[in-house]
Enzyme design. Structure first.
Site, PDB file in Angstrom:
ATOM      1  N   ARG A   5       0.849  -1.193   0.000  1.00  0.00           N
ATOM      2  CA  ARG A   5       0.000   0.000   0.000  1.00  0.00           C
ATOM      3  C   ARG A   5       0.886   1.244   0.000  1.00  0.00           C
ATOM      4  NH1 ARG A   5      -4.962   1.762   4.046  1.00  0.00           N
ATOM      5  NH2 ARG A   5      -3.541   1.115   5.706  1.00  0.00           N
ATOM      6  N   ASP A  61      -3.474   3.117  14.219  1.00  0.00           N
ATOM      7  CA  ASP A  61      -2.643   3.645  13.150  1.00  0.00           C
ATOM      8  C   ASP A  61      -3.141   5.030  12.803  1.00  0.00           C
ATOM      9  OD1 ASP A  61      -4.940   3.261  11.643  1.00  0.00           O
ATOM     10  OD2 ASP A  61      -4.130   1.597  10.472  1.00  0.00           O
TER      11      ASP A  61
END
Length: 525
Positions: free
Chosen positions: A162, A444
């Protein structure tokens, strides 16, 4: 591609680091420069369009499926590319930053796919970015330790990468007088070094695409793939990419996004945390789109059910995988708490499997068996359930907005938790850690974004008073300093105040924090 005379010079502005020369070769930088030359202008225009769309929605423009692309949605004939090698069975995917220790843990966890995350799970220090590329290169070359003490080699997960979103830049690289789009850096360096190696190993260069807001941004990625394959002599269509549907504007363009990427598509993912963040960021000015404590907003809420059912129906109608959302629980030492967390994850994954998803995400290796069992119970020996088209599902754009009652007003404990999580995450991020276990959850950038924008939204609509927030802020900063004497308390306070307490909400905390705190040019070093 000729590498003897670079024509698109990219300058490295950061100090050299250990093994950086293996990644930042002249040929690799030239490749990134070619991508930047071809696509930086379009990327800038699309970022301007994002701002224009945000202004339109804030001014009251309706959210709806685009009229201009009705023919794409109505055409039953088109489908995405067939699953690529290693992407047929994706019932368990594990995510995390591409550092060496977590890479080994993820690749040997028993998950089918490891998503190496340069976006939400990585604090983008220069060492982390280049180090992540080295980890991926070493993983592909089998230079990481993938054997047990007894000498038995693990089955390895398929790697997907990603890259950072279109809104971010990499200021340690300069091209044509400006910073290089971070998306092209993360994609380009991995593709240049690992695409051919992955193909030779029987897989391919596979990606997750974050933060897309519309079909034009997906089309830009497709054109990046086409050019990258052409430059390296790789057959067109070898790349595969799964798009995270984690913005409300992308949710009404799911079919268009699949269509734009159809020769390179590997499906869609329900990016649940960023999706909630996007809802608040986009409609935070509306009193009827007011969310309660984060913990009270579960995936069974009607607006989230509409979102996931639409995603499964859209994917399966077009022959694409539908991948469920993140299970962020971190197994702990307390047995009762551990069992309770596993029970929550089991219910969530069983619901996804029964709803038609083909797989789902976990953040910790300890959750892999629970997720696998949930999907095994529905899939059995089948690799997926794409044939289940969910024709019984009908979702209108209005169904995607949380204008119904989804919980009570925020509690003081909920406000405190959001502040505590945001402060601790900011501190860790500033020190180079992008995935942090806090209070039993893996936090996160996406979860920190939800926490800070909820504070902003509650203050804007006066469901929480400013004095309470400031009192709790002082309490939690003191607790942070006591718990971590090395914490940069003043910087964390300033970052929180700029991103949660100002009248205007910054769209992301990361660009400003990155520029102020993480950029270290060679002359400064």
């Amino acid at each position: 591609m000729s590498t003897s005379a670079p024509t698109h010079r990219v300058r490295v502005l950061a100090a050299p680091g250990d093994r950086h020369d293996e990644i930042l070769t002249p040929a690799a930088l030239d490749f990134v420069g070619r991508l930047a030359a071809a696509f930086s202008g379009r990327r800038r225009e699309l970022m301007k369009e994002r701002r224009r769309q945000a202004i339109r929605l804030a001014a009251g423009a309706p959210l709806d499926f685009p009229l201009a692309t009705a023919a794409v949605r109505a055409d039953p004939s088109w489908r995405v590319a067939a699953p690529a090698p290693g992407l047929g069975d994706r019932r368990v995917e594990i995510t995390g930053p591409p550092d060496r220790r977590r890479a080994v843990n993820a690749l040997t966890s028993g998950a089918h796919v490891w998503m190496a995350d340069f976006e939400d799970a990585t604090s983008p220090t220069w060492d982390n970015i280049v180090g992540g590329q080295l980890t991926l290169l070493d993983a592909v070359e089998r230079r990481l330790d993938f054997t047990t003490e007894e000498g038995k080699e693990y089955r390895l997960a398929t790697i997907m990468v990603r890259p950072r979103g279109w809104h971010l830049t990499e200021e340690h690289l300069e091209f044509d007088g400006g910073a290089v789009p971070a998306s092209l850096v993360d994609f380009g360096l991995y593709f240049f070094h690992c695409a051919r190696r992955q193909i030779d190993a029987g897989y391919g260069p596979y990606f997750y695409l974050p933060k897309l807001e519309n079909r034009y941004e997906a089309r830009l990625w497709n054109d990046v793939f086409v050019l990258a394959q052409q430059l390296l002599g790789i057959p067109r269509g070898t790349v595969r990419a799964t798009v995270l549907i984690e913005t409300i504007t992308a949710a009404v363009e799911m079919e268009e996004i699949l269509h734009a990427l159809r020769e390179h598509s590997a499906g869609l993912n329900a990016g649940r945390w960023d999706y909630l963040f996007s809802l608040i960021k986009t409609f935070g000015h509306r009193a009827d789109v007011l969310l309660p404590d984060r913990a009270a907003v579960t995936m069974t809420a009607p607006f989230l059910r509409a979102y996931t059912e639409l995603l499964v129906r859209t994917c399966h109608r077009r022959g694409a995988h539908a991948i469920g959302g993140m299970a962020a629980h971190v197994p702990g030492q307390d047995r009762a708490a551990h069992e309770a967390a596993l029970a929550v994850v089991r219910v969530d994954k069983e619901r996804e499997a029964e709803d038609g998803f083909d797989g789902s995400w976990v953040a910790h290796p300890g959750l892999v068996p629970v997720c696998r069992e949930a999907f095994d119970g529905v899939l059995g020996d089948r690799p997926h359930q794409i044939e289940r088209t969910r024709g019984d599902t009908e979702v209108d754009a209005a169904d995607l907005l949380p204008v119904r009652h989804v919980g009570g007003p925020p509690t003081e404990e909920g406000v405190r938790t959001n502040i505590a999580v945001t402060l601790r995450y900011f501190d860790a991020w500033l020190r180079g850690s992008g995935a942090v276990a806090l209070y039993g959850l893996m936090e996160d950038a996406a979860t920190a974004e939800i926490a800070r924008v909820q504070i902003w939204q509650w203050l804007r609509h006066r469901v929480v008073d400013r004095e309470t927030v400031l009192r709790l802020l002082d309490d939690e900063l003191a607790a942070l300093g006591a718990e971590y004497p090395w914490a940069a308390v003043d910087e964390v306070r300033s970052l929180f105040e700029r991103n949660a307490l100002e009248p205007e909400l910054p769209l992301f905390f990361t660009p400003d924090a990155y520029t102020r705190h993480l950029v270290r040019h060679a002359e400064a070093a």
